[in-house]
Design a protein around this motif. Structure first.
Motif, PDB file in Angstrom:
ATOM      1  N   LEU A  88      24.435  82.404  18.024  1.00 23.33           N
ATOM      2  CA  LEU A  88      24.694  81.271  18.931  1.00 23.33           C
ATOM      3  C   LEU A  88      23.738  81.267  20.124  1.00 23.33           C
ATOM      4  O   LEU A  88      23.554  82.279  20.791  1.00 23.33           O
ATOM      5  CB  LEU A  88      26.137  81.332  19.451  1.00 23.33           C
ATOM      6  N   GLN A 101      19.412  74.830  12.584  1.00 24.66           N
ATOM      7  CA  GLN A 101      19.447  76.062  13.388  1.00 24.66           C
ATOM      8  C   GLN A 101      18.491  77.079  12.769  1.00 24.66           C
ATOM      9  O   GLN A 101      18.630  77.434  11.594  1.00 24.66           O
ATOM     10  CB  GLN A 101      20.874  76.621  13.418  1.00 24.66           C
ATOM     11  N   TYR A 132      32.955  83.970   8.938  1.00 24.99           N
ATOM     12  CA  TYR A 132      31.565  83.786   9.387  1.00 24.99           C
ATOM     13  C   TYR A 132      30.782  85.054   9.066  1.00 24.99           C
ATOM     14  O   TYR A 132      31.284  86.162   9.274  1.00 24.99           O
ATOM     15  CB  TYR A 132      31.535  83.536  10.887  1.00 24.99           C
ATOM     16  N   SER A 173      27.533  80.667  15.641  1.00 25.22           N
ATOM     17  CA  SER A 173      27.453  79.254  16.032  1.00 25.22           C
ATOM     18  C   SER A 173      28.461  78.962  17.137  1.00 25.22           C
ATOM     19  O   SER A 173      29.329  79.796  17.447  1.00 25.22           O
ATOM     20  CB  SER A 173      27.785  78.372  14.829  1.00 25.22           C
ATOM     21  N   SER A 203      23.450  73.976  15.042  1.00 21.36           N
ATOM     22  CA  SER A 203      24.296  74.839  14.212  1.00 21.36           C
ATOM     23  C   SER A 203      24.119  74.528  12.741  1.00 21.36           C
ATOM     24  O   SER A 203      24.256  73.369  12.318  1.00 21.36           O
ATOM     25  CB  SER A 203      25.780  74.657  14.581  1.00 21.36           C
TER      26      SER A 203
END
Ligand code: 5GP
Length: 124
Positions: free
Chosen positions: A108, A103, A3, A54, A97
């Motif tokens: 998050l 998003q 990520y 996320s 997300s």
């Protein structure tokens, strides 16, 4: 695949205190503040303090302590704003997300929406 976290996203700046926010509550692992463009009488964003993009990122890589702290903050916001179905009229919890989730901010966050009916979940 790893990520990627963008340190310059707007919620990272809020966490660093570079941008003001209307804080509802805070604990060791989470910050809850009002959305700048509220869609319901109550529209609160709850973000973890850690660098997670996320919900799936958080679920996979956050520590149990971070997960507990984050989930507790969500419950505490519901209590604080009288949205709990125990004492109030309920709410909608949303976590957008990625591209298909539309998003906007890549840190998050869950939206807690309440104070009036949220209508059907998906319009189109
Ligand atoms: P998303 O589409 O990523 O799920 O939602 C991002 C949310 O962040 C939007 O509802 C938007 O109104 C909110 N937002 C964007 N910038 C700011 C800001 O600077 N402060 C606050 N409080 N909310 C913001």
């Amino acid at each position: 695949m790893a990520y990627k976290y963008d340190e310059e996203n707007i919620f990272a700046k809020i966490l660093r205190g570079e941008i003001p926010n209307d804080t509802i509550l805070e604990n060791d692992h989470a910050l809850a503040f009002r959305d700048i463009n509220p869609q319901r009488p109550h529209h609160v964003l709850v973000i973890p303090k850690g660098k997670f993009v996320s919900f799936d990122h958080f679920a996979k890589e956050a520590s149990p302590t971070e997960i507990v702290g984050y989930i507790q903050a969500i419950g505490d916001v519901c209590d604080l704003l009288n949205l709990s179905i125990d004492t109030g009229d309920g709410y909608r919890l949303i976590a957008n997300s990625g591209e298909h989730g539309v998003q906007e901010v890549p840190h998050l966050h869950v939206h807690i929406l309440g104070g009036s009916s949220c209508g059907r979940m998906i319009q189109s």
